[in-house]
Every structure is written in C-alpha cells, then in structure tokens.
Design an enzyme around this catalytic site. Sequence first.
Site, PDB file in Angstrom:
ATOM      1  N   PRO B  97       0.784  -1.243   0.000  1.00  0.00           N
ATOM      2  CA  PRO B  97       0.000   0.000   0.000  1.00  0.00           C
ATOM      3  C   PRO B  97       0.813   1.290   0.000  1.00  0.00           C
ATOM      4  O   PRO B  97       0.465   2.233  -0.681  1.00  0.00           O
ATOM      5  CB  PRO B  97      -0.836  -0.095   1.288  1.00  0.00           C
ATOM      6  CG  PRO B  97      -0.823  -1.532   1.677  1.00  0.00           C
ATOM      7  CD  PRO B  97       0.479  -2.078   1.163  1.00  0.00           C
ATOM      8  N   LYS B 202       5.154   7.375 -12.600  1.00  0.00           N
ATOM      9  CA  LYS B 202       3.818   7.068 -12.081  1.00  0.00           C
ATOM     10  C   LYS B 202       3.217   8.276 -11.379  1.00  0.00           C
ATOM     11  O   LYS B 202       2.061   8.654 -11.604  1.00  0.00           O
ATOM     12  CB  LYS B 202       3.918   5.899 -11.090  1.00  0.00           C
ATOM     13  CG  LYS B 202       2.661   5.619 -10.267  1.00  0.00           C
ATOM     14  CD  LYS B 202       1.546   5.013 -11.100  1.00  0.00           C
ATOM     15  CE  LYS B 202       0.270   4.851 -10.298  1.00  0.00           C
ATOM     16  NZ  LYS B 202       0.279   3.775  -9.326  1.00  0.00           N
ATOM     17  N   LYS B 277      -3.488  10.060  -1.793  1.00  0.00           N
ATOM     18  CA  LYS B 277      -2.180   9.519  -1.400  1.00  0.00           C
ATOM     19  C   LYS B 277      -1.128   9.804  -2.485  1.00  0.00           C
ATOM     20  O   LYS B 277      -0.027  10.281  -2.196  1.00  0.00           O
ATOM     21  CB  LYS B 277      -2.288   8.001  -1.180  1.00  0.00           C
ATOM     22  CG  LYS B 277      -0.954   7.317  -0.883  1.00  0.00           C
ATOM     23  CD  LYS B 277      -0.948   5.864  -1.359  1.00  0.00           C
ATOM     24  CE  LYS B 277       0.456   5.410  -1.723  1.00  0.00           C
ATOM     25  NZ  LYS B 277       0.477   4.156  -2.499  1.00  0.00           N
TER      26      LYS B 277
END
Lengths: 329, 329, 329, 329
Positions: B97, B202, B277
């Site tokens: 995560p 990313k 996030k």
Amino acid sequence: MAALFRGSRILILRWNKHVDFSHVSVRSLASKTPVGFIGLGNMGSPMAKNLIKNGYPVIATDAFPESCKELLDLGAQVVDSPAQVAERADRIITMLPSSPNVIEVYTGPNGILKKVKKGTLLVDSSTIDPAVAKEMAVAAEKMGAVYMDAPVSGGVGAASLAKLTFMVGGVEQEYHAAQELLTCMGANAVYCGQVGTGQAAKICNNMLLAIGMIGTAETMNLGIRLGLDPKLLSKVLNMSSGRCWSSDTYNPVPGVMDGVPSANNYQGGFGTTLMAKDLGLAQNTASDTKTAVPLGSLAHQIYRVMCSRGYANKDFSSVFQFLREEEGQ
Amino acid sequence: MAALFRGSRILILRWNKHVDFSHVSVRSLASKTPVGFIGLGNMGSPMAKNLIKNGYPVIATDAFPESCKELLDLGAQVVDSPAQVAERADRIITMLPSSPNVIEVYTGPNGILKKVKKGTLLVDSSTIDPAVAKEMAVAAEKMGAVYMDAPVSGGVGAASLAKLTFMVGGVEQEYHAAQELLTCMGANAVYCGQVGTGQAAKICNNMLLAIGMIGTAETMNLGIRLGLDPKLLSKVLNMSSGRCWSSDTYNPVPGVMDGVPSANNYQGGFGTTLMAKDLGLAQNTASDTKTAVPLGSLAHQIYRVMCSRGYANKDFSSVFQFLREEEGQ
Amino acid sequence: MAALFRGSRILILRWNKHVDFSHVSVRSLASKTPVGFIGLGNMGSPMAKNLIKNGYPVIATDAFPESCKELLDLGAQVVDSPAQVAERADRIITMLPSSPNVIEVYTGPNGILKKVKKGTLLVDSSTIDPAVAKEMAVAAEKMGAVYMDAPVSGGVGAASLAKLTFMVGGVEQEYHAAQELLTCMGANAVYCGQVGTGQAAKICNNMLLAIGMIGTAETMNLGIRLGLDPKLLSKVLNMSSGRCWSSDTYNPVPGVMDGVPSANNYQGGFGTTLMAKDLGLAQNTASDTKTAVPLGSLAHQIYRVMCSRGYANKDFSSVFQFLREEEGQ
Amino acid sequence: MAALFRGSRILILRWNKHVDFSHVSVRSLASKTPVGFIGLGNMGSPMAKNLIKNGYPVIATDAFPESCKELLDLGAQVVDSPAQVAERADRIITMLPSSPNVIEVYTGPNGILKKVKKGTLLVDSSTIDPAVAKEMAVAAEKMGAVYMDAPVSGGVGAASLAKLTFMVGGVEQEYHAAQELLTCMGANAVYCGQVGTGQAAKICNNMLLAIGMIGTAETMNLGIRLGLDPKLLSKVLNMSSGRCWSSDTYNPVPGVMDGVPSANNYQGGFGTTLMAKDLGLAQNTASDTKTAVPLGSLAHQIYRVMCSRGYANKDFSSVFQFLREEEGQ
C-alpha cells in the site's frame, strides 16, 4: 444594389490579377450575395480572404482603415462604418477583440443595428462574454435581424488554411444559413444550442486547455527534476491517463516536439494575454452562475501574473518556462 | 528445493481442478523457476494469479494470511514472512500500500533483505516515494541483490485482465529479466531510467491525471450552467484543444459515457483516498526538489477535502459531484 | 410638504409610546429634515431605526412592504416606491442586497432618479461592484443629484448598536452632509476618495478577511493535528507574526473564544453566502483591472464550494469545520 | 575541566577589552557552567553573543570555522566538532539551517550523541520537520540525554537585541532549565507541549504569516488599482476585520510604513527562500497528517515560483512587487 453590383464587378477584375481562382466559375460568383465583414485583424483578415476565395463578394470595414488594404486589393468593397456594411449586406460576420468592441460595433452610433435590414443574419465570431452575446441577440431581434455567436477554435494558421472550428449558438433554423459561410472559413462547425452557447463552449474549452497546459508544464518540470527524460515522460503520459492535448499535440517542453511554439522560443501560437482574457471571461461567467472552478481560477491567476512578468506576448505554453526554477537561483 | 518441487507438483494438480490451463504445456511449467509475491491485496492478488496462469510457481505471503487463501487454492506456496519468500525465490515481486509497508517488507526484522540470496531480482510494483525506492535499491545492493521499481498504471480490472502498464526504473541490464515477468501481468512495460524513475513517472502521470479530472469536472459543470448539453460539450472538447483522458475516456458526468464510474454512482474505479495519497507523494517530491506545482498542489488539497467530506471511497471522478452546487442551496 | 409634516407629527406621537427618547429634545426634532430610507432588511432596518432615534423623520420603502411594519410603528412614513421617497426627501439612504437591486432602485421605472429633486444627496450603503456605483453616480449627476457610496463594515449587531464603520466614496465637498447621517448609524466613517472607492475599500477588506479566516482555520487545524492545544496555539499566533483579526478576535475553533459564532455552532455572524458574494465582487473587479489575486481567488472558490456543501447559512468561520477531516474518514 | 577553566579565564580577559560588561559581576560569571553552541550563522552568532553577555562561558563550533572568529574574540572556546562540544558542556544549543544539518550534527560520525554526557540538555533552535525533532529526542534519550525543540520567531535584528520568541517542545520538567538560557537570548519563551510542538507552533505561525502577507499584497494591489490611496487603505484595513500583522506591522507596499523592508527595496528582513523552506515543512507535515491546507499550499507555490523568478534573496514582503502588473505590460 447598383453599388453592390459594381463592387462585385471590380472584385472579379481584381481577382484575375491577384489570386488564382481558376477553379471558381463565374457563374457561381454571379449567384452569390455579398457578405459583410467587420474586424480585419490577425484572425478576421484571413477569414475574409477565404470568403472571397469561395466567391463571396465582401463588404468590409475596420476601426483601423489601413487593416483593409490587403482585402481591398483582393476586390473587397471597403466602407467607413459598421452601419454602412449593414446597409449593403444581409449577412454580416464580425470578428472583434473583446466585449466592448462588440457592443460598439453592434449598438454604437455608427453600429450595425442603426441601419440593419430586416432578416439580416449577423454572425459574431469574437470571443466574448455569453451574457453580452445574449444582449446583442435581443437588440438585433428588436430590429428584425438574427444574431448568432460563432467563436472559433484554432489560431491564425487555421484561419489562413480555412481549418477553424466554429462553435455556434443561436436559433436552430438559421444555423444552416450561417453554416454555408462558416464552412468557407473553417473545417468544422458545431451547433451548440441557443444564443450564447457558442461562447460558452469556447470559454469552457479554453479553460480546460489552460488547466491542461499548466498541468502538463508542472508535470514535465517535476519529472525532469526527478531524473526522467522529457521525451520519454511525454511518451509515458500519452499512453496513460495523463494524456491531454497539451501533452500529445502542443508539448510545452523545448525539444519534445517539432513545429510547436516550444520549439521556437514560444514565438507565435496563442499569446498569454489572450489566454488570460479568455480565463477572465470564464471566471466572470463562473462567478455569475455561482459555479466553483478552483483550478480554472488558479490558472487565470497564473496567466495574469505571467502577463506582468514579461510573458504577455509569448505563447501560453511558456508557462513551462515561467514555472521552472533556473540554475543558481 | 524439495519443498519447492513439491509445491510445484501441488500447483499442477490444483490447476487441473480450478483453472483452464489447456494452453500451457507441462514442459514450459517444468522449466520455470518460482517467483515470490508479497502483498496480495486488490491489485496483488490478480497479478499473482496471472503469474500462475503463465506457468510460474508462486511463493506468496501477506501481512493478512487470509488474503492468501485464494492463491493457495490455485497452487501457490504460502509462507509466513517476506524473509521466507526470499529464502525460496530468486525473483520477487512486491505490491504494497505505501512507503512504510515497503520499508518494513524489505528492511524489517522478517524482511526480504534478512534472507535474500545474492543475485536475486526484487521488483517493487507499489506506488511509493521515489526517494524510498532509491533507499531500498541501496540496501538491496549491499546484500548483493538488485532492486527495481515498477509501479503500475491501470486498476483492478486491468490487473485481472493482465492489461497493466508498468513503469520501470533500475539498472538497464536487469530490465529484460524483469520484463519477462511483467509482461505476464501487463500489456506494456516502459523502461524509464535509473532506480526511482518508474515511481517518478507514475507520480507524474497521476498528478496530471488528477489535474485533468478536476479541470474536466469544473469545465463540464460550468458548461452545464451556461446551458450546454453535457454530451455535446464533451464532443466539442474532445475535438478541440480541451481534450484529455478524463474528457474522452473517463468522463465524470453521469450520462455522458457508459462503463465508467460516473455511470455507476462513482462506485469502483480509483478511489479518492488513493488519489489523495498519490498527490501527497507528488507534493512531497515537488517540495524536496523545489519544483513549483501550483495546480498539482491545489488538486491535492481538493482531494484531501473530499476525503473528509464523505467522498473517500468514491471514484476520483466524483469531484464533479463534489463541486456541483445543488438545487436549493 | 403637508403630508410630510403630518408624517413627522405622527412620528413624534408614536415615539412617545415605543421608544425611550427622553434625551431627544422636541426642538431638535422639529429642525431636522426628513431622510429617505430604501431597503429595510436585516441591516437596513436597524440603521433606519437609529436615524429615527437621532430625531430624523424617516420616509421608507421596501420591495417587501411587510419589512416596513416595525419602522411604521416607530413613526416612519412608509411609501410605495423609491420614486415616492425621492419626491419627499432630499437625503436618501439605500441599503440593498446586490448590484441589480441597486440598479433597479435608482434607475428602474419607479426608481429614485425618476423623481429625484435637484441637489438631493443619495447615499448607497449596499455592497456592490464599484463600477455600478460609478454608473449610478453618473446617472444621478445627470438629474442634478449627488451619489455617494458608503458600504459598511460590521454586521447586524453593529447596525443595532450604531457601531458600523462606513467607507465613503464620492465628491469630497458633500462628505460632511453625508457624515452627519452616517454618524447616527455608525461609530466611524472614513472618506476614501472619489465615487466607488468606498466599495473598493469594502471589497478589499472582505477579501483580506476571507483569506485571513481560511488561513487561520487551516493553521489551527494543522496545529491541532500536530499535537498543539488550540488555545495555546492561538496565544502563540497572537503574540507572533501570524496574528490577524480571525485569530485574535473571531477565532474559528470551538472552545478558543466566547461570544463568537464558533462558540455557537457557527450560528449568527456573517453567512458563507454573503462572503461568497463579496468575494465574487472582488474577483470581478480584479479581472476587470487585470490584478492578480491568487489567494483571494482561491478563497472565493472555497466559499463557493462550501455554499454547495451545506454551509451556505453558517457563519463564514465554519470553514474550520469544512476543512477538518473527521474521525474514521 | 582544566581546559574549560582556562577557556573561561581567557573569556574574562577578552571581555574587558571588547564588550561592556560593567553590569555583570565576576561572582556570577564564576558560578555559571559552560554552554555549548553549535551553528554560528546569521542567527546563531548573535544568540551565542547574548549568552556570553549574560555571563555564560560558551563552547562553540560551526561547519565553517571562520564563522567562529568573532565569538572567539569575545572569549568563547572554539572546538572542532559537535562531539567535542558534547564532551565539554552539559547544556548545548543548536541553531542550524535545516533538517539534514540537524541529523548530521546530532547523529553524524562526529555528532553530539557520539560523546554526549548523561543528563545533558540539548536545545535545538533550528526550524525543522517536527518528525525529525521527535527522532532526535528518541536518539538523545537512548544516550541518557534530553532533547527539546525551541525554534524562534523574530529575525536577525531580534536575535541581536535578545528579543526573540522561543516556542518550546519537550518534557515539561526540563523546561525551566532551558528557559534560563532562552531568556538570555529572547524576550519570550512559550512552552508548547511534548517534543515537536515547538516546531509545530513555529511552522503554523509562519504558514499563517505567509498567507497573511500574500493576502495583504493582493489586497493592497487591488485597492490601488481601484483608485485607493495605499496609506488610506492600510488605515481602513487596520481598523476593520482585514487587519493582520502584515498590514499593520510589516506592510509590503513601499511608502506606507517606515523601517520595514518594503521601505528599503525589500532588502533585509526574512528572505523568500527561507519562507519557501518553512512552507515546504508546513506542506510536508500537512501531507503526513492528511490535513487540508489549500491557502497554505498555494502560498508555498507562490514563494516557490518567486524563488525562481529572481526574488530568492528579497524579503518575503516583495510578493507585493511580484504580483503587481507593471505599466505597459
């Protein structure tokens, strides 16, 4: 009418000298009624030329008479005021810098509406506040004329090549009459709905364009700082969900693409002041309609600051340069 | 080795019952060395399944042992800790995560690096801070192992269908060894450069994605307020310079497209907390590298506020709904 | 004149019943000329009462006649339209919700300017676009009247207690005539310059107020997350360079101060919609004058989103609550 | 101890020559134990001098030995490393540029913790990430020492005049021991709570300060554009709810106040790079704690862009100049 006919004749004579119209038959020319054109700036001038090229007699005027010279040489009839255009043409295109100019040209003391004939079709290709477009439509209707807004997407290059896209608002029944002219000047015309929606579509597009451009500039900047090659990063973005027009067609980073302003020191293209103007319109319509546009609003502020820091006349993709921290600072 | 071989045999037996592997020859299976897989969440689980489907014996573990059940049924060998995976496999994929989990799984008391064999290839597909990726690479190198970062683009659906895109950073010579595994789990793999550049790519993509999505939501909202039909406005944007992935592939306005979260009350897709996030990572790397990212920064704040106003588990395109002023308010 | 005299007499009779005017001598009352008052909302009503309290015969009207009842009971003469007020008073105060109302009340078919007497002093205390104020001044001048803008700082409480601050724009020679009335309704009046500068000062103040309030809310939120006690943090800010009106006088965190809206579930005070309106004015004047106001612009957007998320009628300090991430989310 | 005593003696001899210590009795000097001071930059140097002025023998070091010269002349003992300071003093103050420096000075190979004596009080006045402060406290505790964070408010001027404000985090029982030293260097010390809360308070204050400063700059700019005199506008703001430290104490507009950087071409004061650094800390702590700080975040971006556009070394109030659109642009 006699004057107009004479005008058309002069037009034909001059064409033979200046332009290659070998593909245009005299028969089709004879059958076309004159079109008024008001506003012969960087955009209006090539647009009017394309009307002439397609066989329309053009009756033109501009606040700066010298702007009309080139068109005069191509056979256009040049008159002194919008009112005089309105006396002579029953289809009129306007292409002006901003809302106050449009108000003046339509409703001023020598404006179109002072002399407009009943049934005249008025097509405004300026980018202005949709609320002003609606006011003009109401004023035109009072005189028995029809007003449509038809702002363009595409810059000076697209105007010259008749590759503009028109976003058209107004009464649907009149759309085809407008379309006949617009397709001479552009590659696409999209009917958007009632009066003002052409402007709305234009403003919306440019707001998203500005957001995408600044976002692309930030992203490329960040990636380069993190060690990525700009061409490679562009490739990754363009095959992923970060893809946008500013990343795949108009990349703001020098060296990534050819033939775009970033490859030419941000010369040409769409100037930062013009983008700031369009974002101001977006902001005003958003305030008026109580719409939250946080990124659009910040994009407006960024282009506003750029105007004051020496980027006013550079292409709007120069935001990449503006945001980049230089060596040694 | 005996244990592993036994594992493989069980694997083959179970495959016959549960999955159609008619196209996979036993010969190819026999020749494949086992692959470790750590982190069997929503993304990791289908990724590991695709490795099995392609004939790789898988040795798996997860902090929550129950997450391993399904994989066990498919023939994977399940062990108790990352260290145990490292004892048994010389190629290991991790899918976790966030940064602290990665640090724990690699360098913790039962972490990979406690037992890693020399020459082991470690491929981390988590999305984490590029700086942490670099630290892991240094730590791996000290143990004689090779670490690459290979975060993915595409969600749970793409993971199941082996349609992910991997953005890979690390030593170029090792890229092909990684690629062999990655292409079993995804449709594309792009080599981005040294360690950390996969993460960088990313993060950059997702920052631009967030900006494009919020921008599209604002723009659609404004256009609708100004009287434009949402489908028509999307069409106009997509043929103009406002075009972006969020407008043409993942439109946030209900009714404009089928098969996207906006057509399904913003269920499924990529959750707002996950986007918040990733934007936090982008913000941190931007702060660390002194890069100005004004829109990226504001996008982060908007998703942050959305998390606290009940949108945490909705798809990130729900920003359209968040920004819309409702009737009667 | 007879009607007015009668009005004044009724006024005096009614005063004896409803209000304690023991300190007001009949002599001074007799010598005061009537004052028109248009707009008897939450702010206008207590302002008009304070004029009556100071011995001015008041001639009032409002778009909603029921708003005039209380004032009628206090002895005011109530008439049907702004035009009728203009026939009867040579000093008129207007206190209206927004620019369109002001335009209607001044220039509409039953507006003040239809019947205004030469030399009449018109004082507008509404908060509106400075450009509209300038237009009204020009229109008034054409009729031989004088227009001043005098928006207020301070809310309903300050209006009741005659503690408002007026920011006044207009011809300096007329300022003293206005001041005589304004000091009956407020504690301070500041002459700001030519017509429109009163509005400018008001808009500027409220923009900075909004920025300071949101900034204080963010800061308190962050400090609390970092383990600071909110009262202690407020104390530190107030003795340091973070000090502002929102931190030391109107703290948005429940429990830090008494007697402010944050101590009362954000009831009362200055509503979020009103702040959003003022920020919209600031944004429009900034766009028109090409002024960069990045934080002001973002503050506008935040209050705009709050209006759509259920905070419309809460005090504007509720931004603290809006930004706070709740437990479990 | 002999070395220290000798140090003290030299100190006394030198004092007689360079500084007026007529008010300091030799008796009190004799009774004071030495204080270590690490980091003699623009802030640290005057702070250390004030300790000497108050009779404390100082043992100093700095990464740049030449920074110690002045202090040496005042009688301080200069040593080669933080570890050597730790061997000689049981109270140590550190004043360093940023988190990495603090980590190095405390935990590096020649760091304090290599030689620290049990029971030593370590007070760090640097402005750093609260998370780093907590790590240092844990590391110090392992060695039997006590770490407190005590960043300052006030610049070089306040440091010279011993008018700093300290915001102190750490174990409450040790606060008084720290306070004894801090009050020699500052006018105020505020105990904020556990370790890291001093940093938290500092960061919070500076974030709100930056927001207030940019807000004031925008507001003044807008007001001036709207025809207001800057001094008058400041007066109006300062008597209204727009009041803040940046408007009433440190006004960014040249000509409004004397004795502030805006009166001196933005020389001196608190540099834009330092503000950008503090806002980066605020941003990172906000990201880590999932706190929404939209204006703080945008303020960070604005100061970041300013750093790259030539404002790095100007006082942070120069944002007024940065945002102003110049004539002719």
